[in-house]
Motif scaffolding. Structure first.
Motif, PDB file in Angstrom:
ATOM      1  N   LYS A 190      70.514  41.113  57.896  1.00  0.00           N
ATOM      2  CA  LYS A 190      69.555  42.218  57.970  1.00  0.00           C
ATOM      3  C   LYS A 190      69.790  43.083  59.204  1.00  0.00           C
ATOM      4  CE  LYS A 190      67.721  40.349  54.384  1.00  0.00           C
ATOM      5  NZ  LYS A 190      68.054  40.891  53.045  1.00  0.00           N
ATOM      6  N   VAL A 191      71.031  43.174  59.649  1.00  0.00           N
ATOM      7  CA  VAL A 191      71.387  44.016  60.789  1.00  0.00           C
ATOM      8  C   VAL A 191      72.438  45.014  60.313  1.00  0.00           C
ATOM      9  CG1 VAL A 191      72.383  44.109  63.097  1.00  0.00           C
ATOM     10  CG2 VAL A 191      70.860  42.231  62.459  1.00  0.00           C
ATOM     11  N   GLY A 192      72.040  46.283  60.173  1.00  0.00           N
ATOM     12  CA  GLY A 192      72.958  47.312  59.707  1.00  0.00           C
ATOM     13  C   GLY A 192      73.321  48.312  60.766  1.00  0.00           C
ATOM     14  N   SER A 193      73.269  47.914  62.035  1.00  0.00           N
ATOM     15  CA  SER A 193      73.526  48.837  63.136  1.00  0.00           C
ATOM     16  C   SER A 193      75.008  49.173  63.233  1.00  0.00           C
ATOM     17  CB  SER A 193      73.046  48.229  64.455  1.00  0.00           C
ATOM     18  OG  SER A 193      73.436  49.033  65.542  1.00  0.00           O
ATOM     19  N   ARG A 194      75.299  50.457  63.412  1.00  0.00           N
ATOM     20  CA  ARG A 194      76.670  50.911  63.605  1.00  0.00           C
ATOM     21  C   ARG A 194      77.236  50.404  64.927  1.00  0.00           C
ATOM     22  NH1 ARG A 194      75.547  55.992  64.015  1.00  0.00           N
ATOM     23  NH2 ARG A 194      75.800  56.521  61.815  1.00  0.00           N
ATOM     24  N   LEU A 195      76.388  50.341  65.945  1.00  0.00           N
ATOM     25  CA  LEU A 195      76.841  49.916  67.262  1.00  0.00           C
ATOM     26  C   LEU A 195      77.350  48.477  67.256  1.00  0.00           C
ATOM     27  CD1 LEU A 195      77.125  50.667  70.257  1.00  0.00           C
ATOM     28  CD2 LEU A 195      74.781  49.876  70.606  1.00  0.00           C
ATOM     29  N   VAL A 196      76.780  47.631  66.414  1.00  0.00           N
ATOM     30  CA  VAL A 196      77.225  46.239  66.323  1.00  0.00           C
ATOM     31  C   VAL A 196      78.670  46.185  65.848  1.00  0.00           C
ATOM     32  CG1 VAL A 196      76.886  44.066  65.100  1.00  0.00           C
ATOM     33  CG2 VAL A 196      74.918  45.303  66.000  1.00  0.00           C
ATOM     34  N   LEU A 197      79.015  46.986  64.840  1.00  0.00           N
ATOM     35  CA  LEU A 197      80.391  46.987  64.331  1.00  0.00           C
ATOM     36  C   LEU A 197      81.352  47.626  65.319  1.00  0.00           C
ATOM     37  CD1 LEU A 197      81.352  45.793  61.620  1.00  0.00           C
ATOM     38  CD2 LEU A 197      78.895  46.132  61.747  1.00  0.00           C
ATOM     39  N   GLN A 198      80.893  48.615  66.082  1.00  0.00           N
ATOM     40  CA  GLN A 198      81.745  49.177  67.127  1.00  0.00           C
ATOM     41  C   GLN A 198      82.019  48.146  68.214  1.00  0.00           C
ATOM     42  OE1 GLN A 198      79.321  52.574  68.139  1.00  0.00           O
ATOM     43  NE2 GLN A 198      80.413  53.937  66.726  1.00  0.00           N
ATOM     44  N   THR A 199      80.999  47.351  68.520  1.00  0.00           N
ATOM     45  CA  THR A 199      81.203  46.254  69.469  1.00  0.00           C
ATOM     46  C   THR A 199      82.178  45.231  68.911  1.00  0.00           C
ATOM     47  OG1 THR A 199      78.915  46.549  70.238  1.00  0.00           O
ATOM     48  CG2 THR A 199      80.038  44.506  70.860  1.00  0.00           C
ATOM     49  N   ALA A 200      82.084  44.952  67.606  1.00  0.00           N
ATOM     50  CA  ALA A 200      83.034  44.031  66.978  1.00  0.00           C
ATOM     51  C   ALA A 200      84.462  44.550  67.100  1.00  0.00           C
ATOM     52  CB  ALA A 200      82.668  43.816  65.517  1.00  0.00           C
ATOM     53  N   GLY A 201      84.647  45.865  66.974  1.00  0.00           N
ATOM     54  CA  GLY A 201      85.978  46.437  67.145  1.00  0.00           C
ATOM     55  C   GLY A 201      86.512  46.240  68.543  1.00  0.00           C
ATOM     56  N   VAL A 202      85.646  46.420  69.539  1.00  0.00           N
ATOM     57  CA  VAL A 202      86.072  46.194  70.926  1.00  0.00           C
ATOM     58  C   VAL A 202      86.434  44.727  71.143  1.00  0.00           C
ATOM     59  CG1 VAL A 202      85.329  46.278  73.341  1.00  0.00           C
ATOM     60  CG2 VAL A 202      84.688  48.123  71.768  1.00  0.00           C
ATOM     61  N   ILE A 203      85.639  43.825  70.565  1.00  0.00           N
ATOM     62  CA  ILE A 203      85.920  42.397  70.695  1.00  0.00           C
ATOM     63  C   ILE A 203      87.266  42.054  70.064  1.00  0.00           C
ATOM     64  CG2 ILE A 203      85.174  40.092  69.939  1.00  0.00           C
ATOM     65  CD1 ILE A 203      82.295  41.046  70.237  1.00  0.00           C
ATOM     66  N   MET A 204      87.554  42.640  68.922  1.00  0.00           N
ATOM     67  CA  MET A 204      88.826  42.370  68.256  1.00  0.00           C
ATOM     68  C   MET A 204      90.009  42.862  69.086  1.00  0.00           C
ATOM     69  SD  MET A 204      87.628  43.373  64.399  1.00  0.00           S
ATOM     70  CE  MET A 204      89.162  43.019  63.574  1.00  0.00           C
ATOM     71  N   ILE A 205      89.839  43.997  69.750  1.00  0.00           N
ATOM     72  CA  ILE A 205      90.917  44.512  70.607  1.00  0.00           C
ATOM     73  C   ILE A 205      91.141  43.581  71.796  1.00  0.00           C
ATOM     74  CG2 ILE A 205      91.581  46.388  72.144  1.00  0.00           C
ATOM     75  CD1 ILE A 205      90.154  48.310  70.269  1.00  0.00           C
TER      76      ILE A 205
END
Length: 610
Positions: free
Chosen positions: A426-441
């Motif tokens: 139930k978390v659809g925040s765009r910022l969460v996925l952008q953070t996931a991208g930074v974590i992956m890098i």
């Protein structure tokens, strides 16, 4: 579902200082700055989601606290790990690096690094939906077809592709004089094929051809496409779960326990605020249900391995549930590996490879369009407009080009399991996925850290797949709410397109040499297209829905488009798909109105709409 006053207060308390009830709606076209008041933003998001009937803790434009973004972003990293890491492991044998752990770890680091970059691009300037980009299985079939050609066959003697044998013999010496050149030459061929074929995806997006086709796509084309994304992966889920059905069932039960049965249970937590300690309640189980479920199954497997309860022989049932199978990959992985473009050399190009890879590009494009609708639905956003889909496909093509330049051996596409996680957490925040991208890098640079997660047993990943892919199939079915299901026409289209999407790929897989037109490139295109479930289902749904007579109301297009127009009236929805920091310039100059991948393009639509 309604939020109680207590739940709102508990959620708002966790984010920052004092609650300000006198909030106003955002009026800017750009994404708000990081310093926005989180109580005001979250309260507004809660009210909007309640009004829409969507049970979301954080909606698309909402900004959770930084520590929550890291934890939720890491959860998406974990969910995507199995799918992303499967790509280099599958390509290891045809690339002739089955026993070369150093090369495999470099490929793993590279594909995570590039996936992080592409995720940030997609969420920032692409569709701007909370969608994760990673390696795509649509490119694997043409890649295997290319590497199966006689000139690309491995010179060393072939051994059976068994995980246990591969790991036990991970330190065996290479049987060629220059093993690096052997696999790098094959990688360069794949790079060239992906590089040129991905230009097709960029052209489809920036030219607006994708958007033109979408005018004829309704729920009866979208529903089987999304549905088959989940249904087509049942064999992969069964294969991994079959290693130990008990562990897979435990993982499923834990995910269901945390996401459903304990979703209303708020865990007491302690925080230091205003120079004193305070106790507050937090929906911890709902937010991290997938992560807790996987970690719980992983922990049980670790304990069973430590006490030597699981079998130690690879031919015995339950061996794949051990956590010490892939320990060699951890020890042999380098501490740091910074990927860079051209690290394997300059890409090479051949006509047969490019034409074969184009089929994978088309299949990936169709799959991504379905994912965009599913992601928008689960994140509380309106259905994506034409310009957002055009831009998303173009950015995805750019991501595939970046993957080719860096040399991942694959392209990038949207990840269905991470979209499904939006519906569970139930978390659809765009910022969460952008953070996931930074974590992956960041984690893509640390080779040993990523290698640790290779020890997650297959049954645990299989249990997660059972829940996630089932969720995707259900999201596809939910699009039928706009369609008249009492119509025999609609039932025929839905049933035939879905069933054909399962039957035809299975038949082509069981008859691999049936296609022989005399032109190898054409054979590859036919095989790849007709072995892609989503392409078959979406193609038949699209053709039949637009050729069999039926009213717009019967087809569901009328109510579907009415909902799009109704939801697009609010300021929140209008800004959901806008490109940040440049909307003022886009609206100021009229020339931007004719570019089908920009938000200003929608200003020309009322003139042509009927």
């Amino acid at each position: 579902m309604q939020f109680t006053k207590e739940e709102k207060m508990e959620l708002e308390f966790t984010e920052q200082a004092t609650v300000n009830p006198a909030f106003e709606g955002t009026d800017g076209d750009e994404q708000p700055p990081l310093t926005v008041d989180l109580e005001e933003r979250h309260t507004e998001a809660l009210d909007e989601t309640v009004h829409k009937g969507v049970d979301l803790l954080y909606s698309l434009n909402d900004r959770p606290p930084w520590y929550l973004c890291i934890l939720l972003g890491f959860q998406h990293y974990i969910l995507a790990f199995g799918g992303i890491i499967a790509v280099p492991l599958i390509l290891a044998e045809p690339l002739c690096i089955k026993d070369n752990n150093t090369a495999k770890s470099q490929l793993i680091c590279t594909i995570f690094f590039v996936s992080g970059i592409c995720t940030i691009l997609q969420t920032s300037v692409g569709t701007r939906l909370p969608i994760l980009q990673g390696g795509t299985f649509s490119f694997i079939t043409p890649t295997l077809a290319i590497l199966a050609l006689p000139k690309w066959q491995c010179p060393a003697s072939k051994a059976p592709l068994t995980l246990s044998v591969q790991l036990q013999n991970s330190t065996s010496p290479q049987h060629t004089e220059n093993p690096d050149e052997v696999w790098m030459s094959r990688m360069r061929e794949i790079q060239g094929a992906i590089l040129l074929s991905s230009l097709l995806q960029v052209i489809l997006g920036f030219s607006g051809l994708v958007g033109l086709v979408l005018k004829f796509i309704g729920p009866l084309a979208i529903a089987p496409t999304i549905n088959l994304i989940g249904l087509s992966l049942f064999s992969e889920a069964g294969k991994k779960s079959g290693g130990h059905w008990g562990i897979a069932a435990l993982t499923v039960c834990l995910i269901l326990l945390f996401s459903q049965y304990l979703s209303k249970v708020n865990v007491p937590m302690v925080a230091y605020k205003d120079k004193k300690w305070k106790v507050f309640h937090y929906p911890l189980f709902k937010l991290f249900s997938a992560l807790f479920g996987m970690c719980g199954g992983w922990l049980v497997c670790f304990l069973l391995t430590v006490f030597d309860i699981l079998p130690s022989k690879s031919d015995e049932y339950g061996f794949s549930a051990r956590t010490d199978i892939n320990l060699d990959a951890v020890t042999n992985s380098p501490w740091f590996h910074v990927p860079y473009p051209g690290q394997w050399g300059h890409p090479t190009v051949s006509l047969s490879s490019v034409l074969g890879m184009m089929a994978g590009v088309l299949a990936s494009t169709m799959e991504s369009i379905g994912d965009y609708y599913a992601c928008a639905r689960l994140s509380g956003a309106p259905p994506p407009p034409t310009h957002a889909i055009n831009r998303g496909i173009a950015v995805e093509g750019i991501g595939c080009i970046l993957a080719a330049l860096w040399g991942t051996g694959n392209g990038t596409t949207s990840y269905s399991q991470n979209i499904a996680a939006l519906g569970i957490t139930k978390v659809g925040s765009r910022l969460v996925l952008q953070t996931a991208g930074v974590i992956m890098i960041i984690l893509g640079i640390f080779g040993k850290f990523g290698a640790v997660f290779i020890t997650i047993p297959d049954p645990v990943i299989g249990g997660m797949f059972l829940v996630m892919f089932g969720m995707i199939a259900a999201v596809g079915i939910s699009n039928l709410q706009y369609v008249d299901l009492n119509s025999s026409r609609n039932l025929l289209i839905l049933g035939f397109s879905t069933f054909s999407g399962l039957v035809l790929p299975a038949w082509f897989h069981s008859n691999p040499g049936i296609i022989d037109t005399g032109i190898k490139e054409l054979d590859q295109v036919i095989v790849v297209l007709f072995t892609t479930h989503m392409f078959i289902g979406g193609f038949f749904g699209f053709v039949l829905d637009n050729t069999i007579p039926g009213t717009r109301k019967e087809r569901g297009i009328e109510s579907w488009q009415d909902k799009v127009r109704e939801e697009s009236k609010s300021t929140y929805d209008q800004s959901s798909y806008d490109i940040p920091f440049c909307n003022g310039a886009l609206k100021r100059f009229k020339c931007f109105r004719y570019l089908p991948f920009l938000p200003s393009y929608k200003m020309t639509q009322p003139e042509t709409s009927r």
